[in-house]
Enzyme design. Structure first.
Site, mmCIF file in Angstrom:
data_model
loop_
_atom_site.group_PDB
_atom_site.id
_atom_site.type_symbol
_atom_site.label_atom_id
_atom_site.label_comp_id
_atom_site.label_asym_id
_atom_site.label_seq_id
_atom_site.Cartn_x
_atom_site.Cartn_y
_atom_site.Cartn_z
ATOM 1 C CG ASN A 208 -0.222 -0.137 2.524
ATOM 2 O OD1 ASN A 208 0.564 0.730 2.871
ATOM 3 N ND2 ASN A 208 -0.462 -1.219 3.255
ATOM 4 C CG ASP A 276 -7.324 -5.349 5.438
ATOM 5 O OD1 ASP A 276 -6.985 -5.259 6.631
ATOM 6 O OD2 ASP A 276 -7.853 -4.416 4.814
ATOM 7 C CE LYS A 286 9.458 -11.922 -13.830
ATOM 8 N NZ LYS A 286 10.426 -11.199 -14.676
ATOM 9 C CG ASP A 304 -7.590 -7.703 13.241
ATOM 10 O OD1 ASP A 304 -6.861 -6.851 13.784
ATOM 11 O OD2 ASP A 304 -8.748 -7.473 12.853
ATOM 12 C CG PHE A 323 -3.103 5.045 13.368
ATOM 13 C CD1 PHE A 323 -2.904 6.248 12.704
ATOM 14 C CD2 PHE A 323 -2.554 4.887 14.630
ATOM 15 C CE1 PHE A 323 -2.170 7.267 13.291
ATOM 16 C CE2 PHE A 323 -1.820 5.892 15.218
ATOM 17 C CZ PHE A 323 -1.620 7.099 14.539
ATOM 18 C CE LYS A 337 -8.977 -0.573 12.280
ATOM 19 N NZ LYS A 337 -8.005 -0.031 11.291
ATOM 20 C CE LYS A 341 -9.781 -4.110 13.159
ATOM 21 N NZ LYS A 341 -9.310 -5.242 12.356
#
Length: 397
Positions: A208, A276, A286, A304, A323, A337, A341
């Site tokens: 990300n 995730d 490859k 998680d 966060f 959340k 959590k």
């Protein structure tokens, strides 16, 4: 307050150098011993005689002065101090520090020292806002250099904006704070940071856009308040801050393992942008491009980390902070959340592309706890970190 503290004061060449004279006087009033160093450019703004008279000490100016080298070599001079203060820290001096250059006495001292360094930047607003100076500032903070200012205001050149050197009393306050025991002294805090890289094959991975800048800034702010920080980081763009215990990982599973090994902790801040999902069966070779055929990737859910630690039966930190990077309904999604959590606080932010927050230098967050949501104004990631660290210190107290 600063009784018998040795301050090596490096005065850079800028119009703000005149403020260094008042700074010397303030430091000595509070009991500090000041050893002044003048750059060649600084002598255009203040005289060695005036600096020496106020400091009550010899002024060091020349790297190749054999008499000075016989009395106190530049290596020794850089290490006898309890704190090195650079005021003003010009754009040129900051660039030298960031690049590790050593072509005069001041830059050589700064490269040779293992003593903490505090700088007070001062320059034209356009110089301060230039991408090169901002890169250097990020690099210096990551290297553990402390910074006070700059502040906004009118400048000698007639322009207005950030770049003015902080006032002597503000620099004095920063020096004094450096020698005080922080409110997190004796506390152990775990911080996760950066993205994770989930392999597809030996050369490809899922990731990300997280730079790791916010997590690194949080670790740095907690360390500045006296905490022992365990810093578990994925492959971030930003180097880890100095003075923390660094554990480098690649994948979410590796991060969870490292987090568990870092416990117990008084608090944990999960700032990492953990993937995730991962590819269920990453290829050992490859994947080849085959005409007319597309590879089929089967995904599996990653562990998680925030949920695992929040619900740990043993070794759960007293304060667990997550966060939430959201693009829609930020507060609503982050509030849900936090409950899902099981963490104590959630720091929520809008990472929509137009905000420039993901990978940028600023953040706009909302802190959500059991009492509700507190939205903070947009500020630098360092400022967010310092505010969060102060709240953590209050809660653990």
């Amino acid at each position: 307050m600063l009784s018998d503290k040795h301050i090596l004061l490096i005065i850079g060449g800028g119009i703000a150098a005149f403020k260094s004279l008042d700074l010397i006087r303030r430091l000595r009033e509070h009991g500090a011993v000041v050893t002044p160093v003048l750059t060649k450019a600084a002598e255009e703004f203040v005289t060695p005689l005036s600096v020496s008279a106020l400091a009550g000490a010899k002024v060091y100016r020349d790297l190749f002065d054999l008499t000075d080298e016989a009395e106190m070599g530049h290596i020794q001079l850089s290490r006898v101090a309890d704190l090195v203060v650079v005021a003003p820290a010009t754009a040129d001096l900051m660039a030298k520090m960031a690049q590790g250059l050593a072509n005069d006495l001041a830059s050589t001292l700064l490269l040779a020292t293992d003593t903490p360094v505090l700088i007070a930047p001062a320059m034209n607003v356009r110089m301060w806002e230039h991408a090169a100076t901002q890169r250097n500032a990020v690099r210096l903070r990551a290297d553990g250099v402390h910074m006070v200012g700059p502040v906004s205001g009118d400048m000698a050149c007639g322009e207005h904006g950030p770049g003015r050197m902080s006032e002597p009393m503000d620099i004095l306050a920063a020096v004094t704070a450096h020698f005080q025991d922080g409110p997190l002294q004796g506390k152990h805090i775990l911080v996760t940071s950066g993205p994770t890289h989930e392999p597809i094959d030996p050369v490809r991975y899922i990731a990300n856009r997280s730079s790791g800048a916010q997590g690194a800034a949080i670790a740095r702010a907690l360390h500045a308040l006296g905490a022992r920080v365990s810093f578990v980081t994925g492959p971030a763009d930003v180097p880890p801050p100095a003075g923390v215990d660094v554990v480098r990982v690649e994948t979410a599973q590796q991060m969870l393992d490292a987090v568990r090994q870092s416990l117990p902790a008084d608090a944990a801040v999960f700032a990492a942008a953990v993937a995730d999902w991962r590819v269920a069966c990453a290829s050992d070779s490859k994947l080849k491009k085959t005409s007319g055929a597309l590879p089929v990737l089967t995904f599996a859910e990653n562990p998680d980390i925030l949920h695992s630690i929040s619900h740990a039966k043993d070794q759960r930190p007293k304060l667990v902070i997550g966060f939430a990077a959201e693009t829609d309904d930020v507060v609503e999604n982050a509030t849900a959340k936090r409950l899902r959590k099981g963490c104590d606080w959630i720091v929520a932010n809008d990472v929509s592309p137009q905000t420039g927050i993901m990978g940028g230098q600023e953040n706009a967050v909302t802190l959500i706890d059991e009492k509700g949501a507190d939205t903070w104004p947009r500020m630098s990631k360092d400022a967010v970190s310092q505010r969060l660290a102060a709240l953590i210190a209050q809660r653990l107290a």
